[in-house]
Design a protein around this motif. Structure first.
Motif, short mmCIF file in Angstrom:
data_model
loop_
_atom_site.label_atom_id
_atom_site.label_comp_id
_atom_site.label_asym_id
_atom_site.label_seq_id
_atom_site.Cartn_x
_atom_site.Cartn_y
_atom_site.Cartn_z
N TRP A 344 0.15 -1.20 0.20
CA TRP A 344 -0.11 0.13 0.22
C TRP A 344 1.24 1.51 -0.72
N PRO A 512 -4.28 2.50 -2.26
CA PRO A 512 -3.94 1.54 -3.39
C PRO A 512 -2.11 1.80 -3.47
N TRP A 532 -7.06 -1.56 -4.88
CA TRP A 532 -7.46 -2.92 -4.80
C TRP A 532 -7.75 -3.42 -4.77
#
Lengths: 677, 156
Positions: A344, A512, A532
């Protein structure tokens, strides 16, 4: 076998599922089933049933019994999406001796009962869908899956904790792993953290042994400072092109002694590992326990690359390991399966201007705080204001920055509550300051988490329920002078409050990776609207993707904490180990075939295929499909002007009949209603 | 009678690819988004599989309109095959017009697996558009219907 001329040649069984009330609540299942048996005799329907749960073992047995007793040659199930239970019903048919590809599952749930409210219209639509399925299934052929060998190696992209866990699981089982990491060292975000909730064990203490294991493992090839450029092939046989960026350090000679970065005169703000609050040199390893231990030269900042002189590192290197002539290297590896564990990005707190990050000196992000609290970090573990020396007397921790907020991200970042509680504890422990937590809801659902919350309450942290409106340095009274004032509506008291503090920590959410969409495209998988990666099934298949052979683990699938990331890494590894053990994989036999006698050799199809699966035989002047390369998209089938290409599973006959079937009721109606009235 | 007061309910055949748009339909279902029941879907592996014959067959067989749906350009599971669908879409629109069918009876929709809401909204919009066109009317002569942006080519 002994079919009469005017009798339908197939014996079709129709099964309509209630799915409890999921379908039956909207679609009159009994009517659909009866309609099929009454009206589709000419199409070959010999039996039609409805049942509460077709996918249950009793439902499947019902079908199997009919296949045997009624000598069914085709089965149509009207139930949920084929993406959910196609395999279930195909296997049921297989169990009763019917080729699994002679079964067709049509969706009357996702595409009918769940999306319509008009019961009559939904029932009519269900009939049309079933009728389409029956018309289509008659043209199905018995198929056998294609078997292809699985390459035993696995590619893991991302060397954070999820990727590390997966790599170790697979490597320990005795199979080769390529671990690709973009940064100079593996470790990921976990290596940056100070303590981990709820046990407060030091992050490095539990992570670095695993990193060392990865570095020493004979089955793991670590490719750090590298990125995947291209992926070719398919499950079992991927060919992955990887760019290894030049380190300018000969790893075979380097001992990791550290003299180079000691001597390097160029200081650079480390906005990656130290989150912008510390420095590194132009030649560096991100942190002391980095794996591998070899440094890299950052060619954007290195004085030699910028000005053409310096080479201090080269002069002082005792093993002559510095090599300024190194070039990026492109390599290709062959693997059978892939795990994406790329993690992330931190939400950029500057995007919430009213919280003042970047403008007000003593507003920190969670990552900055992690580095500050870490004894190996830039402040040596001292929690101090931006001036580098004053410990705060009061600290405000703001939850949900960029998360659960329609202006930024709707989702909950899952880790911020626990992380903020951890921060509260660390501030208490190290400075004795008063700590406020500004929260919307406290979410502590996992094992030991709520106990941790209770402990933090008992430690004396103050909790204010309300979304912070503003962080400002504009004082309204002498007591606020020189402080940061947190303006918040305390929703438990029902009052606006202004709370002056010395330091504000923003619990910025997880996002993301900024390049996640490009990554998804490289690997042929899909992203959610947030970015995601989408798992095969949100509950039952969280680590697989819709692309065979590509798995996801950790935060790349959605925000999650360390235990969950580790669990997913291990789960993805287990899935892949199961596949490798089988040595080969059965692929859907959805392939194109060219009929030589019909092919005119025009070569239109040759250019249509993105996989170069169609080759042209100059001698015979005909094209041929290589079934191992064909992915079954069917574009060539549609393009062939001679109709010489058949698409198995999606043949022209099947589709055209399905169109007829779907329109069966329409035609009936149009014939009975005189035109013009 | 009541038959006459009822609004015209068009029958639409929709073609979706297996990877994006069929999953968008699934997603709409899972999220219980409501949309008009007029579209009946056929799953293909890829929108590139769409043989123009399928569209003409649907129209000839009594459908009032056809929906073609695939992954967004650049997102195709088979890399670029949806571009082929797009080219065929423009071709089919022109052929339908020449045959006397309003070009508005064919719609191309890009929908990713995450775009259930877009899928549902677009279906509702399309159903209304087709409802406004009325039942398929074969008696209309091809020349009466203008083709947007392709008039010169059609004139010959």
């Amino acid at each position: 076998m002994s079919a009469q001329e005017n009798k339908p040649k197939e014996r079709v069984g129709v099964y309509v599922c209630h799915c409890g009330t999921n379908i039956a609540g909207v679609v009159n299942v009994g009517e659909v089933s009866k309609w099929a048996s009454d009206n589709m005799k000419d199409e070959g329907v010999v039996i039609s049933r409805d049942y509460k749960f077709m996918c249950s073992s009793l439902g499947q047995e019902l079908i199997q019994k009919d296949i045997k007793e009624q000598k069914l040659t085709r089965v149509v199930v009207g139930a949920c999406s084929p993406h959910l239970h196609e395999r279930t019903f195909r296997n049921a048919c297989k169990g009763a001796g019917l080729n699994p590809y002679l079964c067709e599952l049509v969706s009357i749930r996702e595409q009918d009962s769940w999306v319509h409210t008009d019961k009559i219209a939904a029932t009519e639509k269900a009939k049309a869908i079933i009728s389409g399925g029956v018309a289509r299934v008659i043209h199905h052929e018995a198929l056998e899956p294609l078997h292809v060998p699985i390459h035993p190696a696995t590619l893991i992209v991302g060397g954070g904790i999820a990727g590390i866990q997966a790599a170790l699981e697979i490597a320990d089982a005795g199979f080769p792993v390529y671990l690709v990491e973009r940064e100079p060292s593996i470790g990921g975000h976990m290596a940056q953290f100070d303590k981990t909730f709820p046990t407060l064990d030091c992050s490095a203490c539990i992570l670095t042994p695993k990193m060392v294991d990865v570095g020493n493992h004979k089955n793991i090839t670590m490719l750090t400072y590298s990125e995947v450029q291209k992926v070719d092939g398919y499950v079992g046989n991927f060919a992955v092109t990887i760019k290894k960026r030049a380190r300018y350090v000969k790893t075979e000679d380097c001992t990791g002694c550290g003299i180079c970065w000691e001597k390097c005169p160029k200081k650079v703000i480390d906005d990656k590992f130290e989150a912008g609050i510390g420095y590194r040199k132009a030649v560096y390893t991100p942190f002391p326990q980095a794996v591998p231990k070899y440094p890299v030269i950052d060619d954007i900042n290195c004085t030699y690359f910028v000005k053409g002189t310096c080479k201090a590192c080269e002069k002082f290197c005792p093993t002559n390991a510095i090599d300024f002539t190194q070039k990026d290297e492109i390599m290709t590896v062959e693997v059978g399966n892939i795990i994406l564990a790329t993690g992330w990005d931190l939400f950029d707190a500057r995007r919430v201007p009213n919280y003042g990050y970047g403008r007000l000196a003593n507003v920190f992000t969670n990552m900055e705080f992690e580095r500050m609290s870490n004894s190996a970090g830039p402040t040596g573990g001292n929690i101090v204001l931006r001036d580098g020396k004053t410990p705060p007397k009061s600290v405000g921790i703001v939850h949900c920055v960029g998360s659960r907020d329609k202006n930024y991200n709707n989702y909950c970042s899952a880790i911020c509550c626990m992380q903020s509680l951890k921060f509260a504890h660390l501030v208490h422990e190290k400075t004795g300051a008063t700590v406020y937590n500004f929260y919307i809801d406290i979410r502590t659902p996992a094992k030991g988490y709520d106990e941790f919350y209770q402990r933090i309450i008992e430690e004396g942290t103050l909790f204010v329920r309300g979304k912070v409106a503003e962080v400002t340095d504009a004082a309204r009274n002498p007591g606020e002078e020189g402080k940061l004032i947190i303006q918040v509506e305390d929703t438990l008291v029902g009052k606006q409050r202004r709370i002056p503090v010395d330091m504000v920590i923003l619990s910025a959410g997880l996002e993301p990776r900024s390049d996640s969409k490009a990554l998804a495209k490289t690997f042929g998988i899909s992203c959610s609207a947030d970015g995601w990666f989408i798992e095969r099934h949100p509950k039952l298949d969280p680590v697989a993707t819709m692309t065979e052979g590509v798995y996801i683990a950790g935060c790349v699938q959605g925000p999650k904490d360390i235990p969950a990331s580790v669990a997913q890494g291990a789960a993805a590894a287990a899935r892949i180990l199961g596949k490798i053990q089988q040595k080969e994989i059965a692929l859907e036999p959805v392939r194109a075939t060219i009929h030589e006698e019909q092919c005119s050799g025009c070569r239109i199809c040759n250019t249509m295929c993105p996989f170069n699966a169609i080759l042209f035989h100059e001698d015979k002047m005909v094209s041929e499909v290589n079934p191992a390369l064909c992915q079954g998209c069917g574009t060539c089938v549609a393009a062939c002007p001679a109709g010489a290409i058949t698409g198995t599973g999606f043949s022209n006959e099947q589709i055209l009949s399905q169109i007829d079937g779907l329109l069966l009721l329409t035609l009936d109606k149009k014939e009975t209603v005189p035109s013009g009235s | 009678m009541t038959e006459e007061t009822k609004p015209f309910e068009p029958v639409i055949i929709g073609f979706t690819c297996n990877w994006c748009s069929y999953r968008a339909a699934d997603m709409a279902g899972i999220a219980r988004m409501k949309y008009a029941p007029n579209v009946r879907l056929i799953r293909l592996m890829c929108s590139g599989r769409l043989d123009p014959t399928f569209v003409f067959k649907a129209i000839a067989g009594g459908a009032d309109a056809v929906l073609v749906s695939g992954c967004h350009p650049g997102d195709c599971h088979y890399s670029t095959q949806n571009y082929k669908a797009m080219r065929r879409y423009h071709l089919m629109k022109r052929v339908l017009t020449q045959m006397g069918v309003e070009p508005g009876r064919l719609k191309l929709l890009w929908a990713s697996a995450a775009e259930g809401q877009i899928f549902a909204n677009e279906i509702n919009k399309f159903v209304e558009e087709v409802r406004a066109l009325g039942p398929l009317n074969w008696n209309q002569a091809g020349a009466e219907i203008p083709v947007e942006g392709a008039v010169e080519e059609v004139k010959v």
